[in-house]
Design an enzyme around this catalytic site. Structure first.
Site, short mmCIF file in Angstrom:
data_model
loop_
_atom_site.label_atom_id
_atom_site.label_comp_id
_atom_site.label_asym_id
_atom_site.label_seq_id
_atom_site.Cartn_x
_atom_site.Cartn_y
_atom_site.Cartn_z
N ARG A 79 -65.17 17.49 -54.44
CA ARG A 79 -65.74 17.66 -53.32
C ARG A 79 -65.78 19.14 -52.65
NH1 ARG A 79 -62.22 13.39 -52.47
NH2 ARG A 79 -61.05 13.22 -50.52
N HIS A 129 -64.58 20.02 -46.76
CA HIS A 129 -65.83 19.76 -47.43
C HIS A 129 -66.98 19.09 -47.02
CE1 HIS A 129 -64.98 15.37 -47.76
NE2 HIS A 129 -63.76 15.77 -47.65
N HIS A 142 -59.72 19.71 -47.21
CA HIS A 142 -59.87 18.40 -46.77
C HIS A 142 -59.48 18.13 -45.16
CE1 HIS A 142 -60.78 17.11 -50.79
NE2 HIS A 142 -59.94 17.97 -50.86
N GLU A 202 -56.78 15.80 -50.21
CA GLU A 202 -56.70 15.17 -48.88
C GLU A 202 -55.39 14.31 -49.14
OE1 GLU A 202 -56.78 14.27 -46.25
OE2 GLU A 202 -58.93 13.81 -45.85
O1 LIG Z 1 -60.82 8.55 -45.98
C1 LIG Z 1 -60.27 9.86 -45.98
O2 LIG Z 1 -59.69 10.31 -47.10
C2 LIG Z 1 -60.11 10.57 -44.81
C3 LIG Z 1 -61.08 11.51 -44.54
O3 LIG Z 1 -62.29 11.47 -44.64
O4 LIG Z 1 -60.23 9.80 -43.60
P1 LIG Z 1 -59.66 9.72 -42.37
O5 LIG Z 1 -60.94 10.04 -41.46
O6 LIG Z 1 -58.94 8.52 -41.81
O7 LIG Z 1 -58.52 11.12 -42.22
#
Ligand SMILES: O=C(O)[C@@H](CO)OP(=O)(O)O
Length: 343
Positions: free
Chosen positions: A147, A98, A271, A201
């Site tokens: 998102r 996204h 994600h 995610e």
């Molecule tokens: O905050 C989150 O959900 C993820 C992606 O943005 O963070 P990270 O970069 O630690 O994977």
């Protein structure tokens, strides 16, 4: 009939009509059947046994050798020469992380919190759409988070084929019935969008909503890096990448791969970590290799799925980057047809 079994000794297609959304075993593969009224056609090998588990199925006459999943919004169009031309054993798989979200901008751990895109994220999604505007898309899968859904929808506004992405609401019988489309022509001009939380995610547990920099200052950079980028160490009460991969890759294998096998070109909007998991599976990365893999927001990645193999093709840039269409003859032909149709 319960535990329906069919033994078949010649090539062809087995059709199962689903009485309720469920799984069945086809050979040694578990296949998810779509909800009531959807048909599943499976190309079967020379000799195999098919069982429906405990659920009831009507087994219909085997028909042609074409493999496909069809339903009210998934039926292949016989009159649509552009799309039927692209039906082949060589299909496109596009992955997009996204665009930037409001919490990416604020540098907050987001995980499964449902945060929309920033203006920059909207622009990234539209730019992603430009890049894939000449690549065929028959089905879209997104997470259940806005998102990823905004990104898919905004990207598709740029697609030259101008089909309309429509979210399928299969959460219950009435939601399904009330979103039914009654025109075959309109269905042909639509792209089904299937949402699943399994593409969400990774769940970041007690880090969700915390500022990444402040968390590193408090717990130490090394600890926070371990939570963010190790393979099997989860953040407090959250999912490790390994746990995220278990559900995301299982979803990909059970739901998306059969559609690719049936000749569908697919876009997945998801994600950072659910896509890292899927890329680990596609590219056969080790747990050591995947922890160094970083995905940018809003950059589409193209794979060609051919003869059971995923071939990574980078990020297409359309319409100026001619090179992407040299990847496969099919993509070049599709683009030529779009040119012919739209000029
Ligand atoms: O905050 C989150 O959900 C993820 C992606 O943005 O963070 P990270 O970069 O630690 O994977």
């Amino acid at each position: 009939m319960a535990n329906a079994m069919l033994q078949q000794t010649v090539g062809g297609t087995l059709q199962l009509l689903s009485n309720s959304g469920t799984h069945c075993n086809v050979g040694n593969r578990s296949v998810r059947l779509l909800p009531k009224g959807f048909k599943l056609e499976v190309e079967f090998p020379k000799r195999a046994i098919y069982s429906s588990g405990k659920r009831k199925f009507n087994v219909i006459q085997p028909s042609t050798s074409q493999t496909s999943v069809v339903g009210p919004l998934l039926a292949p169009s016989s009159s649509d020469t552009l799309d039927s031309h692209m039906k082949s054993n060589e299909v496109a798989l596009i992955l997009i992380r996204h665009g930037e979200s409001l919490w990416n901008e604020k540098n907050l751990f987001t995980g499964c919190v449902d945060v929309p895109l920033t203006n920059k994220g909207v622009e990234e999604a539209i730019e992603a759409g430009h890049r894939i505007s000449n690549i065929p898309v028959d089905m879209i899968y997104t997470s259940s988070l806005i998102r990823a859904q905004m990104t898919a929808m905004l990207a598709m506004t740029q697609h030259r084929r101008k089909k309309v992405p429509i979210i399928l609401h299969n959460e219950d019988e009435r939601a399904r019935a009330w979103s039914k489309i009654y025109s075959e022509d309109t269905i042909e001009q639509s792209i089904p969008v299937i949402t699943s939380w399994k593409l969400n995610e990774r769940m970041y547990g007690e880090l969700q909503g915390l500022n990444k920099q402040e968390t590193a200052d408090k717990f130490g950079h090394e600890k926070v890096h371990e939570w963010r980028r190790s393979y099997d160490i989860p953040p407090p009460n959250g999912e490790s990448l390994e746990m995220c991969a278990q559900r995301a890759v299982a979803y990909f294998r059970d739901n998306i791969e059969p559609q690719l096998l049936s000749g569908k070109n697919i876009l997945i909007s998801a994600h950072g970590n659910s896509l890292r998991s899927i890329i680990m599976y596609l590219d056969k990365l080790t747990s050591q290799e995947v922890i160094t893999l970083e995905l940018s927001t809003g950059i589409p990645m193209l794979y060609i799925f051919k003869e059971g193999k995923f071939i990574r093709r980078g990020s297409p840039v359309a319409p100026t980057e001619a090179g992407v269409y040299a990847y496969t003859r099919r993509l070049a032909q599709y683009r030529q047809k779009l040119d012919d149709m739209l000029t």
